[in-house]
Scaffold this active site. Structure first.
Site, PDB file in Angstrom:
ATOM      1  N   TYR A  37       0.860  -1.183   0.000  1.00 20.64           N
ATOM      2  CA  TYR A  37       0.000   0.000   0.000  1.00 20.64           C
ATOM      3  C   TYR A  37       0.894   1.228   0.000  1.00 20.64           C
ATOM      4  CZ  TYR A  37      -3.803   3.149   1.521  1.00 20.64           C
ATOM      5  OH  TYR A  37      -4.730   4.155   1.624  1.00 20.64           O
ATOM      6  N   LYS A  45      -1.158  -1.140  -4.209  1.00 23.18           N
ATOM      7  CA  LYS A  45      -2.277  -0.195  -4.162  1.00 23.18           C
ATOM      8  C   LYS A  45      -1.663   1.187  -4.272  1.00 23.18           C
ATOM      9  CE  LYS A  45      -5.925   1.649  -1.168  1.00 23.18           C
ATOM     10  NZ  LYS A  45      -6.486   1.620   0.209  1.00 23.18           N
ATOM     11  N   VAL A  53      -9.102  -0.549  -5.473  1.00 19.20           N
ATOM     12  CA  VAL A  53      -9.398  -0.716  -4.052  1.00 19.20           C
ATOM     13  C   VAL A  53     -10.293   0.456  -3.682  1.00 19.20           C
ATOM     14  CG1 VAL A  53      -8.481  -0.865  -1.713  1.00 19.20           C
ATOM     15  CG2 VAL A  53      -7.226  -1.906  -3.618  1.00 19.20           C
TER      16      VAL A  53
END
Length: 300
Positions: free
Chosen positions: A135, A163, A205
Site C-alpha cells: 500500500y 495499491k 481498491v
C-alpha cells in the site's frame, strides 16, 4: 503467482451501541458487496478504522469476511501496525485465520526512509508467508514507494500487487513501463479510479463501493470492456460521492453514506464521532442529489 484485480472494497468496520464489533451488520454489508459482483474484500484498512482495533478484533473481522465470502472471492487482511514486530505478529495470526493475503502499510506513524521501508515490507511478508499488496500512500502516511523502489522489491515473490494512492495518476504508466506485468496495479484513490483504469490499472481498491457496490463494479467492467463513454457517464454522476473518500473525514463521510443508502449506521470508534452540523448536512445533500439522479445501469 497470485495477482488480484477488479473491484476490492476496503470495507468499513461496524460497531454496536456499546462499542463492540457488530458482526451481524458486517455480515449483511459484506454480503451486499458479494451480491453486487465485487472481486475481493479487504478488511481492517484505514476506512476500517484499523488504528482503533485490537489485534484480536482484526482477526475476528477477518474470519467474518472469510465466512461470508465462502471461497467465492479472496479476503485480504490489512496489516497496519506501528512496529515491524507487531505487523509480523498480525500477519502470522492472519495467515493462521485463513487470509488469502495481506495489504501492508509502512510502520506508521513513523516516516521511514526507503531502506527501513523495504526491510519492513520484506519482514512482514515473510512472517505471514502469503501474497502481499503493497500500500503506497505518501499523501496520507508520508512514506513513498516510487516505481524505482517497487522495481527493486520485485525480487521478493510474495510481493504481488501495489495499491497506488500517490494521487499522481502518472504513476500507473510509470510502474507499468518500469515493472511490466510483475505487479498488479490497483488504484486506491476513488476520484482517480476511472483515469487510472484508462491508463492500465488492473483494479480498484474502492471506498464508496460500500454504499454503491453495483455502480462501482459496472464502472470497472465497462472500462475493461472498452465501453468508456458509458463508464464516463456513470463516473461523472458518481464523482461528488467519490470525492468524500479523499478527506481526513473519509471514515465518517462514507459511514454516513452507508447509513443513508443501504440502511446501515454511522457509528465510529472514538475518538472519531459521526458527522454533525454543517459537515453532516453537506454529505446528506450530496447523497440526496445523487439519489435523485441515480443512473440506470447498462447490461454487461
Amino acid at each position: 503467482m497470485t495477482k488480484w484485480s477488479g473491484v476490492l472494497p476496503a470495507v468499513t468496520t461496524k460497531f454496536t451501541e456499546d462499542d463492540k464489533l457488530d458482526i451481524a451488520e458486517m455480515e449483511r454489508c459484506f454480503k451486499l458487496q458479494l451480491d453486487a459482483g465485487v472481486h475481493g474484500l479487504i478488511v481492517c484498512g484505514s476506512l476500517g478504522e484499523a488504528s482503533t482495533l485490537e489485534p484480536d478484533e482484526k482477526i475476528e473481522i477477518l474470519k467474518t469476511a472469510i465466512r461470508v465470502a465462502d471461497g467465492k472471492v479472496p479476503v485480504l487482511l490489512t496489516v497496519a501496525q506501528g512496529s515491524t514486530k507487531a505487523a509480523s505478529k498480525l500477519a502470522e495470526a492472519g495467515a493462521k485465520a485463513g487470509a488469502e493475503g495481506f495489504m501492508v502499510l509502512p510502520g506508521v506513524p513513523y516516516k521511514s526512509d526507503q531502506r527501513e521501508t523495504a526491510l519492513h515490507y520484506r519482514t512482514v511478508a515473510r512472517a505471514g508467508g502469503l501474497p502481499v499488496m503493497i500500500y503506497n500512500n505518501p499523501v496520507g502516511y508520508g512514506v513513498d514507494i516510487p516505481p524505482t523502489m517497487l522495481a527493486e522489491l520485485g525480487d521478493e515473490p510474495l510481493f504481488t500487487a501495489i495499491k497506488e494512492s500517490s494521487d499522481d495518476v502518472r504513476r500507473i504508466s510509470e510502474i507499468k513501463s518500469l515493472c511490466g506485468d510483475r505487479f498488479a496495479v490497483l488504484t486506491g484513490v476513488d476520484n482517480l479510479a476511472l483515469e487510472s483504469l484508462a491508463l492500465g490499472a488492473d483494479g480498484w481498491v474502492a471506498g464508496l463501493v460500500v454504499a454503491y457496490p453495483r455502480e462501482t463494479v459496472v464502472i470497472y467492467e465497462l472500462a475493461k470492456a472498452g465501453r468508456m463513454e458509458e463508464a464516463i457517464a456513470i463516473y461523472r454522476w458518481f464523482r461528488p460521492l467519490l470525492d468524500l473518500d479523499v478527506s481526513n473525514r473519509l471514515v465518517q463521510n462514507i459511514k454516513l453514506v452507508e447509513a443513508l443508502v443501504i440502511g446501515s449506521n454511522d457509528r465510529c470508534r472514538a475518538p472519531r464521532l459521526p458527522l454533525a452540523g454543517a459537515e453532516r448536512a453537506r454529505v446528506e445533500a450530496i447523497v440526496k442529489a445523487a439519489e435523485a439522479k441515480r443512473p440506470a445501469l447498462p447490461k454487461l
